[in-house]
Enzyme design. Structure first.
Site, PDB file in Angstrom:
ATOM      1  N   ARG A  18     -23.002  60.643 -48.699  1.00 59.09           N
ATOM      2  CA  ARG A  18     -22.744  59.837 -49.895  1.00 59.09           C
ATOM      3  C   ARG A  18     -23.440  60.351 -51.157  1.00 59.09           C
ATOM      4  O   ARG A  18     -23.210  59.862 -52.248  1.00 59.09           O
ATOM      5  CB  ARG A  18     -23.142  58.371 -49.628  1.00 59.09           C
ATOM      6  CG  ARG A  18     -22.102  57.629 -48.807  1.00 59.09           C
ATOM      7  CD  ARG A  18     -22.582  56.263 -48.403  1.00 59.09           C
ATOM      8  NE  ARG A  18     -23.569  56.333 -47.321  1.00 59.09           N
ATOM      9  CZ  ARG A  18     -24.353  55.323 -46.950  1.00 59.09           C
ATOM     10  NH1 ARG A  18     -24.302  54.178 -47.609  1.00 59.09           N
ATOM     11  NH2 ARG A  18     -25.198  55.463 -45.956  1.00 59.09           N
ATOM     12  N   GLU A 154     -28.878  45.672 -34.479  1.00 60.96           N
ATOM     13  CA  GLU A 154     -28.184  46.357 -35.568  1.00 60.96           C
ATOM     14  C   GLU A 154     -27.072  45.468 -36.121  1.00 60.96           C
ATOM     15  O   GLU A 154     -26.448  44.701 -35.381  1.00 60.96           O
ATOM     16  CB  GLU A 154     -27.603  47.692 -35.068  1.00 60.96           C
ATOM     17  CG  GLU A 154     -28.658  48.745 -34.797  1.00 60.96           C
ATOM     18  CD  GLU A 154     -29.569  48.999 -35.986  1.00 60.96           C
ATOM     19  OE1 GLU A 154     -29.087  49.492 -37.021  1.00 60.96           O
ATOM     20  OE2 GLU A 154     -30.771  48.682 -35.892  1.00 60.96           O
TER      21      GLU A 154
HETATM   22  C1  UD1 Z   1     -31.673  52.416 -39.278  1.00 60.57           C
HETATM   23  C2  UD1 Z   1     -32.137  51.406 -38.251  1.00 60.57           C
HETATM   24  C3  UD1 Z   1     -31.969  50.013 -38.831  1.00 60.57           C
HETATM   25  C4  UD1 Z   1     -32.726  49.884 -40.143  1.00 60.57           C
HETATM   26  C5  UD1 Z   1     -32.302  50.991 -41.107  1.00 60.57           C
HETATM   27  C6  UD1 Z   1     -33.175  50.987 -42.316  1.00 60.57           C
HETATM   28  C7  UD1 Z   1     -31.611  52.372 -36.088  1.00 60.57           C
HETATM   29  C8  UD1 Z   1     -30.688  52.340 -34.942  1.00 60.57           C
HETATM   30  N1  UD1 Z   1     -31.315  51.536 -37.075  1.00 60.57           N
HETATM   31  O1  UD1 Z   1     -30.304  52.218 -39.468  1.00 60.57           O
HETATM   32  O2  UD1 Z   1     -32.442  49.039 -37.924  1.00 60.57           O
HETATM   33  O3  UD1 Z   1     -32.502  48.606 -40.712  1.00 60.57           O
HETATM   34  O4  UD1 Z   1     -32.410  52.287 -40.493  1.00 60.57           O
HETATM   35  O5  UD1 Z   1     -32.687  51.871 -43.268  1.00 60.57           O
HETATM   36  O6  UD1 Z   1     -32.596  53.070 -36.067  1.00 60.57           O
HETATM   37  N2  UD1 Z   1     -31.456  60.387 -38.491  1.00 60.57           N
HETATM   38  C9  UD1 Z   1     -31.726  61.571 -37.848  1.00 60.57           C
HETATM   39  N3  UD1 Z   1     -31.065  61.858 -36.705  1.00 60.57           N
HETATM   40  C10 UD1 Z   1     -30.137  61.025 -36.187  1.00 60.57           C
HETATM   41  C11 UD1 Z   1     -29.870  59.818 -36.849  1.00 60.57           C
HETATM   42  C12 UD1 Z   1     -30.561  59.527 -37.997  1.00 60.57           C
HETATM   43  O7  UD1 Z   1     -32.546  62.357 -38.296  1.00 60.57           O
HETATM   44  O8  UD1 Z   1     -29.579  61.369 -35.134  1.00 60.57           O
HETATM   45  C13 UD1 Z   1     -32.169  60.074 -39.740  1.00 60.57           C
HETATM   46  C14 UD1 Z   1     -31.186  59.997 -40.880  1.00 60.57           C
HETATM   47  O9  UD1 Z   1     -31.124  61.241 -41.568  1.00 60.57           O
HETATM   48  C15 UD1 Z   1     -31.783  58.920 -41.760  1.00 60.57           C
HETATM   49  C16 UD1 Z   1     -32.578  58.048 -40.802  1.00 60.57           C
HETATM   50  O10 UD1 Z   1     -32.747  58.794 -39.627  1.00 60.57           O
HETATM   51  O11 UD1 Z   1     -32.678  59.470 -42.700  1.00 60.57           O
HETATM   52  C17 UD1 Z   1     -31.923  56.713 -40.529  1.00 60.57           C
HETATM   53  O12 UD1 Z   1     -30.667  56.937 -39.909  1.00 60.57           O
HETATM   54  P1  UD1 Z   1     -29.405  56.068 -40.245  1.00 60.57           P
HETATM   55  O13 UD1 Z   1     -28.269  56.537 -39.418  1.00 60.57           O
HETATM   56  O14 UD1 Z   1     -29.192  56.005 -41.707  1.00 60.57           O
HETATM   57  O15 UD1 Z   1     -29.858  54.652 -39.709  1.00 60.57           O
HETATM   58  P2  UD1 Z   1     -29.277  53.269 -40.137  1.00 60.57           P
HETATM   59  O16 UD1 Z   1     -27.966  53.094 -39.496  1.00 60.57           O
HETATM   60  O17 UD1 Z   1     -29.334  53.115 -41.582  1.00 60.57           O
END
Ligand code: UD1
Ligand code: CA
Length: 458
Positions: A18, A154
């Site tokens: 985004r 979630e």
């Molecule tokens: C996550 C949390 C949610 C919280 C929110 C806050 C989980 C399952 N959910 O959701 O409870 O309210 O953050 O913003 O944890 N990332 C990785 N590798 C991955 C997946 C993610 O490095 O495989 C990193 C992403 O780059 C990002 C962060 O982790 O910076 C959060 O991941 P994202 O997928 O945005 O989590 P949310 O769905 O927002």
């Protein structure tokens, strides 16, 4: 004495679609520094061993922090936040260690908050939560009768009752390494997104009889994540506000705290006054009673006590001595050193030069590669001609000299102590001390000279 180690695992593998940008999300600048840089600074302030989980934009991200002491952990496929921590946890060898999970796109988290979270994690696990005005999209915190966290649900997996909960998961947590290792190995991806959720470790820890603490962050701003340019502007705004308040607490008066940009570290003495639309970048020191006028840009500079920087001036890598005045509309380029009570007036540019105590350059002048003695007065429109198109040369003006307006000082050249240079001179040779030097064509009058007349049109 325990010899346990604190580890931070920073999740930074996501793509940041985004952002609509070629630059990976965690390299997007906040106050001139990559988002991830802010998080790394905080992680370092905890004296922790830093692991960064990376994936998208691998090369750019790693090379941006090539000189940092980081254990880079590749997460080739992004299978969720739980999976991200799973790939990093093997680098935490000791089960007695403590692990803090941070995010490369949550840049405003404070050391003090994390210290508190780590303290609360002594039970085994503590999560950082916040009361959200609009909780949609976030994981909801379900607390038990005693106020401990029971689980995180979630948004996409939540029922009606859970969706109404305003306390949300920031994502940041701290816990015992052994407990985390154990819970992480039990994660399943049976959820709406078919991902391994880090959040599920809460429920798994509770099942093992651990009391999981939910620690409320002070503000939403502190745990705000950045997914697009609008949120990036939002954290920039919060950052600016935090920095402005910090300056005011230390005694500075700001004409308008919403109209100052601080992109670095600013040290202030007492009773510093900063007018509107001032940009401060890098390391800056403003001593007692310094006044910064409106629309000034100050980069990596020191301004000593009582000095006044007037409106629309730009200072870069410069030093302004006590009680000196600069501007309005002055430009101090790198390696300018002004002693005390120096005056650099409007439309004056100074580069790589030293001006000793009491020297005055009041109007429309270029001073480059020059060494100017005490109490020298330089008239309007003077130029140190320091460049022959290939090399740069030095101009030395000894103390108490007076340089008439419109003088060209063709470097290398030295003006003797106490000498006077007549206005409009082109000085190509050194001048003797205490004498008047004139270097210009003599004025003459041509008697009877007539202006040309307009030729009649044919
Ligand atoms: C996550 C949390 C949610 C919280 C929110 C806050 C989980 C399952 N959910 O959701 O409870 O309210 O953050 O913003 O944890 N990332 C990785 N590798 C991955 C997946 C993610 O490095 O495989 C990193 C992403 O780059 C990002 C962060 O982790 O910076 C959060 O991941 P994202 O997928 O945005 O989590 P949310 O769905 O927002
Ligand atoms: Ca997110």
């Amino acid at each position: 004495m325990s010899s346990t180690v604190l580890h931070t695992i920073i999740l930074a593998a996501g793509k940041g679609t985004r952002m609509n940008s070629k630059l990976p999300k965690v390299l997007q600048p906040l106050a001139g520094k990559p988002l991830l840089g802010h998080v790394l600074d905080t992680a370092k302030s905890l004296n922790s061993t830093v692991h960064v989980v990376y994936g998208h934009g691998a090369e750019a991200v790693q090379s941006a922090f090539a000189s940092d002491d980081i254990n880079w952990v590749l997460q080739a496929e992004q299978n969720g936040t739980g999976h991200a921590v799973q790939v990093a946890i093997p680098f935490v060898k000791n089960d007695e260690d403590t692990v803090v999970v941070l995010y490369g796109d949550v840049p405003l988290i404070q050391k003090e908050t994390l210290d508190h979270l780590i303290e609360e994690a002594k039970t085994g696990l503590a999560i950082l939560t916040v009361e959200a005005q609009d909780p949609s999209g976030y994981g909801r915190i379900v607390r038990d009768g005693k106020g401990f966290a029971e689980k995180i649900v979630e948004h996409k997996d939540a029922n009606f009752v859970e969706l109404a909960i305003k306390e949300i998961n920031s994502g940041i947590l701290a816990g015992n390494a052994g407990l985390l290792r154990n819970c992480l190995s039990a994660l399943k991806n049976e959820n709406a997104q078919a991902e391994f959720y880090l959040t599920d470790v809460v429920e798994l820890a509770v099942a093992q009889g651990v009391s999981v603490k939910a620690v409320l962050a002070e503000s939403e701003a502190e745990v705000a994540g950045v997914n697009d340019k609008i949120q990036l502007a939002g954290v920039e705004n919060s950052y600016r506000q935090r920095k402005a308040e910090d300056l005011m607490r230390r005694g500075a008066t700001l004409a308008d705290p919403t109209r100052i940009d601080i992109r670095g570290h600013v040290e202030v003495g007492q009773d510093v006054y900063i007018d509107v639309n001032v940009v401060l970048k890098g390391n800056i020191k403003l001593d007692d009673n310094v006044v910064i006028g409106p629309n000034c840009v100050i980069i990596e500079s020191q301004v000593e006590q009582g000095a006044i920087i007037k409106a629309n001036s730009i200072l870069e890598y410069s030093h302004v001595g006590p009680r000196s005045t600069v501007g309005p509309y002055a430009r101090l380029r790198p390696e300018t050193f002004l002693g005390s009570e120096v005056k650099v007036g409007n439309f004056v540019e100074v580069k790589k030069s030293t001006l000793a105590k009491g020297a005055k350059v009041s109007h429309l002048t270029y001073i480059g590669d020059a060494q100017i003695g005490a109490d020298v007065n330089i008239g309007a429109g003077t130029v140190t001609c320091n460049y022959d198109g290939v090399n740069k040369y030095k101009t030395v003006i000894k103390k108490d000299s007076f340089i008439g307006s419109g003088t060209m000082l063709v470097a290398p050249v030295e003006i003797g102590e106490g000498s006077t240079i007549a206005a409009g001179s082109v000085i190509t040779k050194d001048t003797p001390a205490s004498e008047l030097t004139i270097a210009r064509a003599k004025q003459k009058t041509i008697p009877g000279w007539k202006r040309p007349e307009k030729k009649p049109k044919d």
